[in-house]
Design a protein around this motif. Sequence first.
Motif, mmCIF file in Angstrom:
data_model
loop_
_atom_site.group_PDB
_atom_site.id
_atom_site.type_symbol
_atom_site.label_atom_id
_atom_site.label_comp_id
_atom_site.label_asym_id
_atom_site.label_seq_id
_atom_site.Cartn_x
_atom_site.Cartn_y
_atom_site.Cartn_z
ATOM 1 N N SER A 112 25.119 34.622 39.580
ATOM 2 C CA SER A 112 26.074 33.980 40.485
ATOM 3 C C SER A 112 26.956 32.952 39.790
ATOM 4 N N ALA A 113 26.492 32.392 38.673
ATOM 5 C CA ALA A 113 27.239 31.324 38.012
ATOM 6 C C ALA A 113 28.480 31.886 37.335
ATOM 7 N N ASN A 114 29.626 31.257 37.571
ATOM 8 C CA ASN A 114 30.873 31.757 37.015
ATOM 9 C C ASN A 114 31.928 30.661 37.078
ATOM 10 N N ILE A 115 32.877 30.719 36.141
ATOM 11 C CA ILE A 115 33.989 29.767 36.182
ATOM 12 C C ILE A 115 35.223 30.379 36.833
ATOM 13 N N LEU A 116 35.115 31.656 37.232
ATOM 14 C CA LEU A 116 36.191 32.321 37.961
ATOM 15 C C LEU A 116 35.675 32.771 39.316
ATOM 16 N N ILE A 117 36.565 32.877 40.286
ATOM 17 C CA ILE A 117 36.208 33.499 41.558
ATOM 18 C C ILE A 117 36.044 34.993 41.299
ATOM 19 N N SER A 118 34.920 35.549 41.687
ATOM 20 C CA SER A 118 34.631 36.955 41.395
ATOM 21 C C SER A 118 34.554 37.768 42.685
ATOM 22 N N SER A 119 34.401 39.068 42.502
ATOM 23 C CA SER A 119 34.263 39.947 43.662
ATOM 24 C C SER A 119 33.002 39.614 44.463
ATOM 25 N N LEU A 120 31.971 39.083 43.788
ATOM 26 C CA LEU A 120 30.742 38.707 44.495
ATOM 27 C C LEU A 120 31.000 37.590 45.496
ATOM 28 N N ASP A 121 31.854 36.628 45.143
ATOM 29 C CA ASP A 121 32.190 35.538 46.062
ATOM 30 C C ASP A 121 32.814 36.088 47.340
ATOM 31 N N VAL A 122 33.717 37.041 47.172
ATOM 32 C CA VAL A 122 34.391 37.636 48.325
ATOM 33 C C VAL A 122 33.412 38.474 49.148
ATOM 34 N N LEU A 123 32.556 39.224 48.449
ATOM 35 C CA LEU A 123 31.584 40.086 49.131
ATOM 36 C C LEU A 123 30.614 39.265 49.988
ATOM 37 N N MET B 76 44.709 30.859 48.803
ATOM 38 C CA MET B 76 43.315 31.033 49.195
ATOM 39 C C MET B 76 43.156 32.285 50.060
ATOM 40 N N ALA B 77 44.122 32.535 50.934
ATOM 41 C CA ALA B 77 44.040 33.717 51.790
ATOM 42 C C ALA B 77 44.212 35.000 50.984
ATOM 43 N N GLY B 78 44.939 34.910 49.878
ATOM 44 C CA GLY B 78 45.211 36.106 49.079
ATOM 45 C C GLY B 78 44.430 36.175 47.791
ATOM 46 N N ILE B 79 43.254 35.510 47.738
ATOM 47 C CA ILE B 79 42.495 35.445 46.496
ATOM 48 C C ILE B 79 42.047 36.828 46.030
ATOM 49 N N VAL B 80 41.802 37.747 46.982
ATOM 50 C CA VAL B 80 41.337 39.093 46.596
ATOM 51 C C VAL B 80 42.426 39.855 45.834
ATOM 52 N N PRO B 81 43.661 40.026 46.375
ATOM 53 C CA PRO B 81 44.689 40.721 45.581
ATOM 54 C C PRO B 81 45.079 39.967 44.313
ATOM 55 N N LEU C 39 43.856 44.090 36.760
ATOM 56 C CA LEU C 39 44.590 45.353 36.697
ATOM 57 C C LEU C 39 45.734 45.299 35.686
ATOM 58 N N LEU C 40 46.537 44.246 35.719
ATOM 59 C CA LEU C 40 47.723 44.195 34.865
ATOM 60 C C LEU C 40 47.378 44.159 33.370
ATOM 61 N N PRO C 41 46.422 43.303 32.918
ATOM 62 C CA PRO C 41 46.045 43.364 31.503
ATOM 63 C C PRO C 41 45.443 44.720 31.116
ATOM 64 N N GLY C 42 44.706 45.333 32.043
ATOM 65 C CA GLY C 42 44.146 46.653 31.761
ATOM 66 C C GLY C 42 45.235 47.691 31.547
ATOM 67 N N LEU C 43 46.251 47.645 32.404
ATOM 68 C CA LEU C 43 47.385 48.553 32.241
ATOM 69 C C LEU C 43 48.118 48.287 30.924
ATOM 70 N N ALA C 44 48.287 47.000 30.605
ATOM 71 C CA ALA C 44 48.984 46.645 29.363
ATOM 72 C C ALA C 44 48.233 47.188 28.150
ATOM 73 N N TYR C 45 46.909 47.043 28.170
ATOM 74 C CA TYR C 45 46.109 47.563 27.053
ATOM 75 C C TYR C 45 46.220 49.085 26.976
ATOM 76 N N GLY C 46 46.079 49.748 28.123
ATOM 77 C CA GLY C 46 46.112 51.209 28.140
ATOM 78 C C GLY C 46 47.423 51.768 27.638
#
Length: 356
Positions: A28-39, A149-154, A161-168
């Motif tokens: 659970s420990a993280n310095i970023l908001i993760s998908s687990l926080d939203v879930l 805060m309302a749009g933290i998920v997107p 997504l964007l860095p992944g696309l850039a790498y690919g």
Amino acid sequence: AAMIFMSIGRNPLAGLIITYAAVAGGFSANILISSLDVLLLGITESAAQIADPAYAGRATMNYYFLIASTFLLVIIGTWVAKKFTEPRFGSFHGEIEKLEPLTALEKRGLKWAGIVTLVYILVIAFTVIPSNGLLRDPATGGFLNSPFMAGIVPIMLFFFLLPGLAYGIAAKEVKNDKEVAEKIFKSIADMAPFIVLAFAASQMIAFFNWSNIGSILAIKGAELLQALNFTGLPMMIGFVLICAFVNLLIASASAKWALLAPIFVPMFLYLGYSPAVTQMAYRVGDSITNPITPMLPYFAILLSFAKRYDKNIGIGTLISSLLPFSVFFAIGWIILFAIWFLFGLPLGPGDYIYLK
């Protein structure tokens, strides 16, 4: 981790154990908001609405505590690794595999992924940090009840997504939108078991609401705790230990929380504690026994990788090697939680231990 350890002359099994303990035990420990926080927020919010239909939570409800936890667990994990893990496994006498150097295309991909990440962070900062920022509350200029805060998920979605696309694209791993769609489809296909689980969990929470079982258990449980005078910090630590024990049997964080939240969130809410502190106590308990439960699907993956370096290694050896991490993570994390609780520190932006 095993290959990195091996490449610098250290035992790859130690690298496996240390990394697995860090990921699983500090889940659970993280310095970023993760998908687990939203879930977990979705489950916590639904459970809290059994007692307070108007309750609305935030994905950042545990953010401050989780940042502090990250640094604490890094210190504890490092000490345990040096004190117990590396001395136990000693030096490695098997065949040493060397890491292959990055290709020119891979270096190019990483470079552009880093550039895109930096640009994205700067754009988000420019829209959030100024008091009149685009993603702040347009009426008050506030941060807590803002589009950010309302749009933290997107926002988190595009952060990956964007860095992944850039790498690919830069590394020529993807050549067109069809290949991108195929990779996204494959990733979502891997999430199919969770999607099914989320559907079942939502039905269970809806049944609790419809039947009033959750309200009855919460009210009667709160009355019992008050009658026994078992509230405050002892009650919270007891709840942490209950979650840690249940985690040995049900490893899934979301499945376990879907079972516990409809009872404990409204119960503690009736006693005056915010859903944020109940969720935080759960997350501590959910994490500390992750390394030693064989019910966690990743434990089998750990065992299969470990056998690459020691064909005779078994479940008992792995659990005994991971046990010091669980024990000292539990001690340190519960002490941090107690300090946070006793001083009444905010758990996240606008979220406190007691109901406001």
